[in-house]
Design a protein around this motif. Sequence first.
Motif, PDB file in Angstrom:
ATOM      1  N   VAL A 196       0.850  -1.189   0.000  1.00 14.95           N
ATOM      2  CA  VAL A 196       0.000   0.000   0.000  1.00 14.95           C
ATOM      3  C   VAL A 196       0.886   1.239   0.000  1.00 14.95           C
ATOM      4  O   VAL A 196       1.793   1.369   0.817  1.00 14.95           O
ATOM      5  N   THR A 197       0.622   2.129  -0.937  1.00 15.90           N
ATOM      6  CA  THR A 197       1.404   3.355  -1.026  1.00 15.90           C
ATOM      7  C   THR A 197       0.678   4.498  -0.321  1.00 15.90           C
ATOM      8  O   THR A 197      -0.522   4.433  -0.076  1.00 15.90           O
ATOM      9  N   GLY A 198       1.412   5.559  -0.037  1.00 18.53           N
ATOM     10  CA  GLY A 198       0.800   6.713   0.613  1.00 18.53           C
ATOM     11  C   GLY A 198       0.968   6.665   2.121  1.00 18.53           C
ATOM     12  O   GLY A 198       1.774   5.891   2.665  1.00 18.53           O
ATOM     13  N   HIS A 199       0.199   7.475   2.806  1.00 17.29           N
ATOM     14  CA  HIS A 199       0.290   7.609   4.264  1.00 17.29           C
ATOM     15  C   HIS A 199      -0.780   6.723   4.898  1.00 17.29           C
ATOM     16  O   HIS A 199      -1.976   7.018   4.822  1.00 17.29           O
ATOM     17  N   VAL A 200      -0.344   5.641   5.509  1.00 15.43           N
ATOM     18  CA  VAL A 200      -1.266   4.630   6.025  1.00 15.43           C
ATOM     19  C   VAL A 200      -1.349   4.737   7.545  1.00 15.43           C
ATOM     20  O   VAL A 200      -0.322   4.784   8.243  1.00 15.43           O
ATOM     21  N   ARG A 231      -5.924   5.045   4.272  1.00 14.66           N
ATOM     22  CA  ARG A 231      -4.890   5.796   3.572  1.00 14.66           C
ATOM     23  C   ARG A 231      -5.280   7.278   3.606  1.00 14.66           C
ATOM     24  O   ARG A 231      -6.391   7.637   3.216  1.00 14.66           O
ATOM     25  N   VAL A 232      -4.379   8.126   4.091  1.00 16.64           N
ATOM     26  CA  VAL A 232      -4.633   9.558   4.208  1.00 16.64           C
ATOM     27  C   VAL A 232      -3.868  10.291   3.109  1.00 16.64           C
ATOM     28  O   VAL A 232      -2.663  10.089   2.938  1.00 16.64           O
ATOM     29  N   GLU A 233      -4.580  11.136   2.368  1.00 14.77           N
ATOM     30  CA  GLU A 233      -3.932  11.913   1.310  1.00 14.77           C
ATOM     31  C   GLU A 233      -3.347  13.216   1.845  1.00 14.77           C
ATOM     32  O   GLU A 233      -2.234  13.609   1.507  1.00 14.77           O
TER      33      GLU A 233
END
Length: 280
Positions: A196-200, A231-233
């Motif tokens: 999983v990419t991004g801020h988890v 997941r936070v954008e």
Amino acid sequence: MLRRSGLIGTLIALLVCLLWPPASAAAADGSCRVLSPGASAAAERAVGAACAQVSADVWYAWGGGHGPRPGPTYGQVDPTDPASEHDPERLGFDCSGLVRHAYAEATGSDILNGVASAQYYTPHAAGRFTAADGLAPLLPGDLLVWGTSRDLHHIAIYLGAGKMAEARQSGTKLMVSDVRLNSGYHGAVRIDPGPVTGHVFRTWGTGVWTKDRPSTGAARVYAFPGPTTIRVECQKHAEKVTSDGYTNDAWSYLPDYKAWVTNIYIQGAAWLENVPTCTF
């Protein structure tokens, strides 16, 4: 007579060739398999794993497939469905239990452990499709869901050619069905089995609602039934919220839900570390 018989045989053979259905049309026989090209290898393996259970005549069982590990389990009685009275005697799957098992078999990891809504909103999403998109952009292995953004109550695995594999309801066995586009179909999600990419982050609490704007008075989108990986954008300062002994004006945008949640219910600092500020 021999020549005439030979001519008749040739004509019959030609008619058979012309009328015999192509491979994609063979789905009419109810077989469970990948029915169109383009899917990833993992998605094709997920279809194969689901179809193996269909071919084995496994029962639908409400709550089935949600044990400590993926795989069939004995079901439970659904208090809203009299037909489920025998589900505790049946080793099988409910709709999300089958999806969980299929992708665990395909990837070697329990990446879709949850109910239908958690599976649709998974951070392992490569893409999402609305009901308005129809079936045209879908590939085998995509997950089809029914319900609303607040209540997604059914999920199935797309096979291609308008067919799906599903655990449909108590009293039936796993089956291949035509995709039902006029019965509350909500959309579909394509699964990316990679990291999983991004801020988890992880939420806490139960029944925590996401909102369509960073405000307690905004429309509700979806309620986390319990602690959930998200997941936070990005995050921003907006309406101040006091809840469960905490006060915070920070809200985070969740791209998988297209919704906001107060940072109070996200495990971590009041202002999440390494998450950028929203520009919208």
